[in-house]
Design a protein around this motif. Structure first.
Motif, PDB file in Angstrom:
ATOM      1  N   PRO A 196       0.824  -1.228   0.000  1.00 17.59           N
ATOM      2  CA  PRO A 196       0.000   0.000   0.000  1.00 17.59           C
ATOM      3  C   PRO A 196       0.850   1.268   0.000  1.00 17.59           C
ATOM      4  O   PRO A 196       1.937   1.316   0.578  1.00 17.59           O
ATOM      5  CB  PRO A 196      -0.809  -0.132   1.305  1.00 17.59           C
ATOM      6  N   HIS A 235       0.324   4.125   1.453  1.00 21.09           N
ATOM      7  CA  HIS A 235       0.498   4.763   2.759  1.00 21.09           C
ATOM      8  C   HIS A 235       1.581   4.065   3.573  1.00 21.09           C
ATOM      9  O   HIS A 235       2.283   4.711   4.369  1.00 21.09           O
ATOM     10  CB  HIS A 235      -0.821   4.784   3.534  1.00 21.09           C
ATOM     11  N   TYR A 236       1.758   2.756   3.352  1.00 19.38           N
ATOM     12  CA  TYR A 236       2.832   2.059   4.072  1.00 19.38           C
ATOM     13  C   TYR A 236       4.196   2.432   3.488  1.00 19.38           C
ATOM     14  O   TYR A 236       5.155   2.666   4.238  1.00 19.38           O
ATOM     15  CB  TYR A 236       2.623   0.550   4.006  1.00 19.38           C
ATOM     16  N   SER A 266       5.341   5.612   4.800  1.00 20.35           N
ATOM     17  CA  SER A 266       5.810   5.576   6.188  1.00 20.35           C
ATOM     18  C   SER A 266       7.245   5.084   6.307  1.00 20.35           C
ATOM     19  O   SER A 266       7.868   5.257   7.360  1.00 20.35           O
ATOM     20  CB  SER A 266       4.895   4.671   7.030  1.00 20.35           C
ATOM     21  N   ILE A 326      -7.665   6.709  12.470  1.00 18.06           N
ATOM     22  CA  ILE A 326      -7.333   6.586  11.050  1.00 18.06           C
ATOM     23  C   ILE A 326      -8.127   5.397  10.509  1.00 18.06           C
ATOM     24  O   ILE A 326      -8.628   4.571  11.285  1.00 18.06           O
ATOM     25  CB  ILE A 326      -5.820   6.368  10.832  1.00 18.06           C
ATOM     26  N   GLU A 353      -7.954   0.172   7.341  1.00 20.71           N
ATOM     27  CA  GLU A 353      -7.036  -0.368   6.340  1.00 20.71           C
ATOM     28  C   GLU A 353      -5.616   0.158   6.549  1.00 20.71           C
ATOM     29  O   GLU A 353      -4.643  -0.566   6.307  1.00 20.71           O
ATOM     30  CB  GLU A 353      -7.507   0.001   4.927  1.00 20.71           C
ATOM     31  N   GLU A 354      -5.484   1.395   7.013  1.00 21.93           N
ATOM     32  CA  GLU A 354      -4.156   1.939   7.286  1.00 21.93           C
ATOM     33  C   GLU A 354      -3.621   1.458   8.628  1.00 21.93           C
ATOM     34  O   GLU A 354      -2.416   1.205   8.767  1.00 21.93           O
ATOM     35  CB  GLU A 354      -4.214   3.471   7.274  1.00 21.93           C
ATOM     36  N   TRP A 381      -1.624  -1.835   8.783  1.00 25.96           N
ATOM     37  CA  TRP A 381      -0.250  -1.839   8.266  1.00 25.96           C
ATOM     38  C   TRP A 381       0.676  -0.967   9.103  1.00 25.96           C
ATOM     39  O   TRP A 381       1.893  -1.002   8.902  1.00 25.96           O
ATOM     40  CB  TRP A 381      -0.238  -1.327   6.824  1.00 25.96           C
ATOM     41  N   PHE A 382       0.132  -0.218  10.030  1.00 32.41           N
ATOM     42  CA  PHE A 382       0.930   0.767  10.753  1.00 32.41           C
ATOM     43  C   PHE A 382       1.965   0.072  11.638  1.00 32.41           C
ATOM     44  O   PHE A 382       1.645  -0.832  12.413  1.00 32.41           O
ATOM     45  CB  PHE A 382       0.018   1.642  11.622  1.00 32.41           C
TER      46      PHE A 382
END
Length: 251
Positions: free
Chosen positions: A25, A27-28, A31, A195, A198-199, A202-203
């Motif tokens: 993803p 967003h990952y 990060s 958040i 889905e995010e 993976w955080f």
């Protein structure tokens, strides 16, 4: 002639653009960008030049950060950004004597810390600075949620943060099951950190954990060959039956 097509410094960045890494993803992947942590063992001046207090002449500032080593046990606790510093000291505090190697280590304590969101007490190895930061953030949960990945610098801290974010995103009813008013009060208290689920899933995952998670999401059970053959045979028989003339008997 260079030995490699690309310099080794950018190998990790290039790896993220190929294969399964590129399918992670966005967003990952964002990060994973490296950011500078807040200095703990030094105070950077933030300028390249300054005036000499005696002569008033402009002088270049030597703003060199102190190298810090973070041992593996630091990932299992919350050290507040502190680590091991290697250097030298003078024997008997005499500058004319031999220099001796010395390693400065943070003072560690075992403390019980309570999380409102997870409703659980954790026994964690911390430093004095960690306790001060928790007090400054007005609570353990606020400290974990507000502190960046670079400043936490702890696998345990990121796992706790992911668990808190998942509970906030899912509005889990297992939190205080017999007291719905208290549960809503806690969720509203930390609402600013919510958040999408889905995010949150993976955080804080390491690159190896994220790749394994992506591999499991893409994995499909192998279909047995006999099942495919049976489906093909049934389809052929249906076509053959439809192609045969249908006889109607007259009375």
């Amino acid at each position: 002639m260079p030995l490699f097509k690309y310099p080794p410094k950018i190998w990790d960045a290039l790896k993220l653009k190929q294969g399964i890494y590129a399918r992670l993803p966005k967003h990952y992947l964002k990060s994973l960008e490296q950011k500078e942590p807040t200095p703990v063992h030094s105070r950077p001046l933030g300028v390249q030049y300054r005036a000499n207090p005696k002569t008033g002449h402009k002088e270049r500032v030597q703003d060199v950060p102190i190298p810090i080593f973070y041992p593996p046990p630091s990932q299992d606790g919350l050290w507040g950004g502190e680590g091991l510093i290697s250097g030298f000291r003078y024997a008997n505090n005499d500058k004319l004597s031999t220099r001796l190697r010395k390693t400065w280590k943070p003072q560690l304590f075992k403390r019980e810390l309570y999380s409102e969101i997870l409703d659980h007490k954790f026994t964690i190895t911390v430093t004095i600075r960690t306790l001060d930061l928790i007090d400054a953030a007005y609570g353990f949960d606020f400290y974990i949620l507000r502190t960046t990945k670079e400043d936490l610098n702890s696998k345990l801290g990121m796992d706790l943060k992911r668990a808190m974010l998942l509970r906030l995103a899912r509005k889990d009813t297992e939190l205080y099951p017999n007291d719905s008013a208290k549960r809503e009060k806690v969720y509203n208290k930390y609402k600013q950190f919510e958040i999408p689920e889905e995010e949150a899933e993976w955080f804080g995952l390491s690159l190896e954990e994220a790749v394994e998670k992506q591999r499991q999401l893409e994995y499909k059970e192998p279909e047995p060959l006999f099942k495919a053959c049976v489906d093909t045979l049934v389809e052929e028989l249906q076509i053959q039956k439809l192609s045969e003339p249908h006889l109607i008997e007259k009375e």
